[in-house]
Design a protein around this motif. Structure first.
Motif, PDB file in Angstrom:
ATOM      1  N   GLN A   1       0.875  -1.227   0.045  1.00  0.00           N
ATOM      2  CA  GLN A   1      -0.046  -0.062  -0.012  1.00  0.00           C
ATOM      3  C   GLN A   1       0.933   1.457  -0.115  1.00  0.00           C
ATOM      4  OE1 GLN A   1      -3.590   0.210   0.015  1.00  0.00           O
ATOM      5  NE2 GLN A   1      -3.087   2.410  -0.346  1.00  0.00           N
ATOM      6  N   LEU A   2       1.958   1.390   0.776  1.00  0.00           N
ATOM      7  CA  LEU A   2       2.689   2.386   0.929  1.00  0.00           C
ATOM      8  C   LEU A   2       3.482   2.338  -0.560  1.00  0.00           C
ATOM      9  CD1 LEU A   2       4.607   4.349   2.852  1.00  0.00           C
ATOM     10  CD2 LEU A   2       6.061   2.822   3.015  1.00  0.00           C
ATOM     11  N   LYS A   3       3.989   1.733  -1.107  1.00  0.00           N
ATOM     12  CA  LYS A   3       4.784   1.605  -2.534  1.00  0.00           C
ATOM     13  C   LYS A   3       3.853   2.385  -3.459  1.00  0.00           C
ATOM     14  CE  LYS A   3       7.347  -0.908  -5.671  1.00  0.00           C
ATOM     15  NZ  LYS A   3       7.789  -2.006  -6.297  1.00  0.00           N
ATOM     16  N   GLU A   4       2.222   1.797  -3.540  1.00  0.00           N
ATOM     17  CA  GLU A   4       1.499   2.303  -4.547  1.00  0.00           C
ATOM     18  C   GLU A   4       1.298   3.938  -4.293  1.00  0.00           C
ATOM     19  OE1 GLU A   4      -3.392   1.553  -5.295  1.00  0.00           O
ATOM     20  OE2 GLU A   4      -2.262  -0.053  -4.575  1.00  0.00           O
ATOM     21  N   MET A   5       1.297   4.144  -3.096  1.00  0.00           N
ATOM     22  CA  MET A   5       0.789   5.709  -3.002  1.00  0.00           C
ATOM     23  C   MET A   5       2.005   6.634  -3.087  1.00  0.00           C
ATOM     24  SD  MET A   5      -1.936   5.562   0.150  1.00  0.00           S
ATOM     25  CE  MET A   5      -2.593   7.080   0.010  1.00  0.00           C
ATOM     26  N   ILE A   6       3.035   5.915  -2.793  1.00  0.00           N
ATOM     27  CA  ILE A   6       4.264   6.876  -3.010  1.00  0.00           C
ATOM     28  C   ILE A   6       4.482   7.067  -4.380  1.00  0.00           C
ATOM     29  CG2 ILE A   6       6.857   6.904  -3.062  1.00  0.00           C
ATOM     30  CD1 ILE A   6       6.823   5.284  -0.083  1.00  0.00           C
ATOM     31  N   GLN A   7       4.478   6.107  -5.317  1.00  0.00           N
ATOM     32  CA  GLN A   7       4.293   6.044  -6.777  1.00  0.00           C
ATOM     33  C   GLN A   7       3.528   7.232  -7.405  1.00  0.00           C
ATOM     34  OE1 GLN A   7       3.907   2.118  -8.236  1.00  0.00           O
ATOM     35  NE2 GLN A   7       6.127   1.580  -8.061  1.00  0.00           N
ATOM     36  N   GLU A   8       2.188   7.117  -6.982  1.00  0.00           N
ATOM     37  CA  GLU A   8       1.214   7.955  -7.285  1.00  0.00           C
ATOM     38  C   GLU A   8       1.769   9.682  -6.940  1.00  0.00           C
ATOM     39  OE1 GLU A   8      -3.412   9.336  -6.629  1.00  0.00           O
ATOM     40  OE2 GLU A   8      -2.783   7.603  -5.974  1.00  0.00           O
ATOM     41  N   TRP A   9       2.309   9.620  -5.721  1.00  0.00           N
ATOM     42  CA  TRP A   9       2.660  11.077  -5.192  1.00  0.00           C
ATOM     43  C   TRP A   9       3.831  11.716  -6.044  1.00  0.00           C
ATOM     44  CZ3 TRP A   9       7.157  13.156  -3.522  1.00  0.00           C
ATOM     45  CH2 TRP A   9       6.819  14.603  -2.981  1.00  0.00           C
ATOM     46  N   GLN A  10       4.837  10.671  -6.353  1.00  0.00           N
ATOM     47  CA  GLN A  10       5.883  10.939  -7.248  1.00  0.00           C
ATOM     48  C   GLN A  10       5.313  11.417  -8.837  1.00  0.00           C
ATOM     49  OE1 GLN A  10       8.982  11.440  -6.465  1.00  0.00           O
ATOM     50  NE2 GLN A  10       9.143  10.403  -4.429  1.00  0.00           N
ATOM     51  N   THR A  11       4.203  10.851  -9.154  1.00  0.00           N
ATOM     52  CA  THR A  11       3.920  11.080 -10.462  1.00  0.00           C
ATOM     53  C   THR A  11       3.305  12.435 -10.382  1.00  0.00           C
ATOM     54  OG1 THR A  11       3.303   8.649 -11.181  1.00  0.00           O
ATOM     55  CG2 THR A  11       2.258  10.470 -12.419  1.00  0.00           C
ATOM     56  N   TRP A  12       2.469  12.750  -9.328  1.00  0.00           N
ATOM     57  CA  TRP A  12       1.919  14.014  -9.380  1.00  0.00           C
ATOM     58  C   TRP A  12       3.113  15.015  -8.960  1.00  0.00           C
ATOM     59  CZ3 TRP A  12       2.633  17.550  -5.139  1.00  0.00           C
ATOM     60  CH2 TRP A  12       1.758  18.591  -4.953  1.00  0.00           C
ATOM     61  N   LYS A  13       4.033  14.875  -8.094  1.00  0.00           N
ATOM     62  CA  LYS A  13       5.201  15.694  -7.951  1.00  0.00           C
ATOM     63  C   LYS A  13       5.913  16.259  -9.322  1.00  0.00           C
ATOM     64  CE  LYS A  13       9.883  15.966  -6.089  1.00  0.00           C
ATOM     65  NZ  LYS A  13      11.021  15.194  -5.473  1.00  0.00           N
ATOM     66  N   ASN A  14       5.990  15.295 -10.221  1.00  0.00           N
ATOM     67  CA  ASN A  14       6.441  15.380 -11.578  1.00  0.00           C
ATOM     68  C   ASN A  14       5.900  16.271 -12.243  1.00  0.00           C
ATOM     69  OD1 ASN A  14       8.694  13.643 -10.858  1.00  0.00           O
ATOM     70  ND2 ASN A  14       7.835  11.957 -11.982  1.00  0.00           N
ATOM     71  N   SER A  15       4.658  16.104 -12.324  1.00  0.00           N
ATOM     72  CA  SER A  15       3.620  17.012 -13.159  1.00  0.00           C
ATOM     73  C   SER A  15       3.538  18.529 -12.445  1.00  0.00           C
ATOM     74  CB  SER A  15       2.163  16.394 -12.943  1.00  0.00           C
ATOM     75  OG  SER A  15       1.215  17.397 -13.364  1.00  0.00           O
ATOM     76  N   GLN A  16       3.692  18.381 -11.101  1.00  0.00           N
ATOM     77  CA  GLN A  16       3.478  19.746 -10.412  1.00  0.00           C
ATOM     78  C   GLN A  16       4.830  20.612 -10.908  1.00  0.00           C
ATOM     79  OE1 GLN A  16       5.572  20.326  -6.725  1.00  0.00           O
ATOM     80  NE2 GLN A  16       5.999  22.233  -7.901  1.00  0.00           N
TER      81      GLN A  16
END
Length: 490
Positions: free
Chosen positions: A461-476
């Motif tokens: 669960q942790l890994k999945e959410m970190i990946q999503e946040w990293q993708t968002w961070k790249n967009s930001q």
């Protein structure tokens, strides 16, 4: 059956077709034809300053009296998990205006950056549909003057680039300050016991922050007493004029209460006379503000437009300071953290939507929502396709959640502030204190106080959410480099 705006619009087209085809047959038909259910709804966005998630009567506060907010909650939808998009004021306000995380355009914290002209604001968007627009209260999205020393940044040469008055961003009318003012006699420096008073200021002398109603236009009349009343005295005429002209309106009302300096009048302290001086002042300030919300709602009813007016209410972040420290009496109702923290207490805030006859009465929504959702919600209600703006939005339309058509969000809530990071989903939340280098994991449904870190026990669960946040961070970060504006020009 309670109809949403979308269904009302459809019904209006149907009624119009009948009217044009054969005319109304009965008095009842004539009445239906005379009504105009396709009239766009008026929109009022109310935001308080540093009001904690626990600081309302309807949420079970043991002392605080907010009868008008309580009535608004009973007549509308309460968002039990509503979030400010940041843990301080200016970034959250930017999210309301754009539906986008403020780091996409450089508003990193209070008194940092400004709303850029390349951004499409809520006011600019609704003007496409013929709205008149007004902003009242705190602005804090840039300076209001280049030639007068004002507030934190106004009039200082090093801040000329941050000049960004509401009139440059779609607002026809405004009555605003750059940043904070006292909650009573807002133009006068209060006693230092009120908190938040600069040592450079002299008690009883000007606070050196002005109310502006246009470029070079400093207001000098009707500025005494309760600051929320001072603001509402400008909101009411704006609403009355729009109603008289039968023009849809957007009114953004950003109260200063209960931000420091906190003080109020004797009549508002009286209900809390058995409590401490600081509690009397803090709770009285909120009760005074609540009174003005009631005044606004009564005016909408008096004008006959309450059923066609959407009211949103929230706060810009969690409560200031440490618990029971001076005038910072705000509460989180047991949530961890306060203002400036991406733990729940710093960003979970009161949230209400009232739209009589169009949203359920007394409904509590448990799905996480936040201030970036206002923009796409209003866009969809007005039939505006935000895809034409050719840029990423962080919010989503709230109506499917409110109407029960959708239980979960189609995108999670992403946060980044002051070296902290977070991602909030329907059940789980990750939090980082080192800008995403390491994360904690919490189950908010079972552990809203964020006391049990599940990072080691639920690595998947942790890994999945970190990946999503990293993708968002790249967009930001791409947005921060101006890439969104280049795309919009293509």
């Amino acid at each position: 059956m309670k109809l949403t705006f979308k269904y009302k619009k459809f019904l209006g087209i149907l009624v119009l077709a009948v009217f044009l085809g054969c005319g109304p047959k009965t008095e009842q038909d004539k009445s239906a034809a005379d009504q105009n259910p396709t009239t766009p709804p008026n929109i009022i966005l109310i935001m308080t300053d540093d009001q904690g998630w626990g600081d309302t009567g309807y949420n079970g506060h043991p002392f605080l009296k907010t009868p008008n907010l309580d009535d608004m909650a009973a007549n509308g939808v309460v968002f039990n998990r509503f979030y400010a998009a940041s843990a301080v004021c200016s970034p959250t306000r930017g999210s309301v205006m754009t539906g986008r995380h403020p780091l996409r355009y450089g508003i990193c914290t209070a008194n940092c950056g400004h709303i850029k002209t390349e951004e499409i604001t809520l006011a600019e968007m609704v003007k496409e549909k013929g709205y008149t627009t007004g902003h009242f209260g705190k602005w804090h999205l840039g300076t209001l003057t280049r030639d007068t020393l004002d507030a934190n940044r106004g009039g200082k040469p090093e801040n000329y680039a941050h000049y960004a008055p509401p009139s440059d961003h779609g607002f026809d009318t405004y009555f605003v300050t750059e940043s904070k003012v006292p909650t009573w006699d807002p133009m006068i420096t209060p006693p230092r016991s009120a908190g938040g008073v600069s040592p450079k200021l002299t008690v009883g002398e000007p606070f050196q922050t002005f109310y502006w109603s246009g470029p070079g236009m400093i207001e000098t009349e009707n500025l005494e007493g309760d600051d929320s009343r001072v603001i509402m005295d400008r909101v009411i005429p704006f609403v009355e004029e729009a109603a008289q002209q039968e023009q849809p309106f957007l009114s953004v009302v950003w109260f200063h209460s209960p931000h420091l300096p906190v003080l109020t009048g004797d009549s508002y302290r009286k209900p809390y006379h058995e409590l401490s001086e600081d509690q009397q002042q803090y709770y009285g300030t909120l009760t005074a503000m609540d009174e003005q919300i009631g005044r606004l709602r009564n005016k909408l009813k008096e004008l006959g437009i309450s059923d066609n007016t959407i009211l949103f209410f929230t706060s810009d972040n969690g409560p200031e300071g440490k618990a029971a420290l001076g005038r910072t009496q705000g509460g989180t109702k047991g949530l961890k953290g306060r203002k400036r923290s991406l733990y729940e207490g710093g960003i979970r805030v009161p949230g209400i939507m009232e739209w009589s006859g169009n949203v359920p009465q007394g409904k509590t929504l448990e799905t996480p929502c936040f201030t970036s959702d206002y923009f796409p919600t209003i866009a969809n209600l007005l039939g505006i396709d935000t895809a034409k703006y050719n840029r990423p939005f962080d919010g989503m339309d709230l109506m499917p959640l409110i109407e029960g058509e959708q239980e979960k969000r189609n995108k999670n809530l992403a946060f980044r502030f002051n070296n902290q990071a977070a991602l909030i989903g329907h059940t789980y939340k990750i939090y980082s204190r080192d800008d995403g280098n390491s994360f904690e994991l919490y189950n908010l449904n079972e552990d809203p106080s964020e006391s049990v870190d599940l990072a080691e026990s639920q690595p998947g669960q942790l890994k999945e959410m970190i990946q999503e946040w990293q993708t968002w961070k790249n967009s930001q970060e791409m947005s921060a480099q101006g890439m969104d504006y280049q795309q919009a020009d293509q």
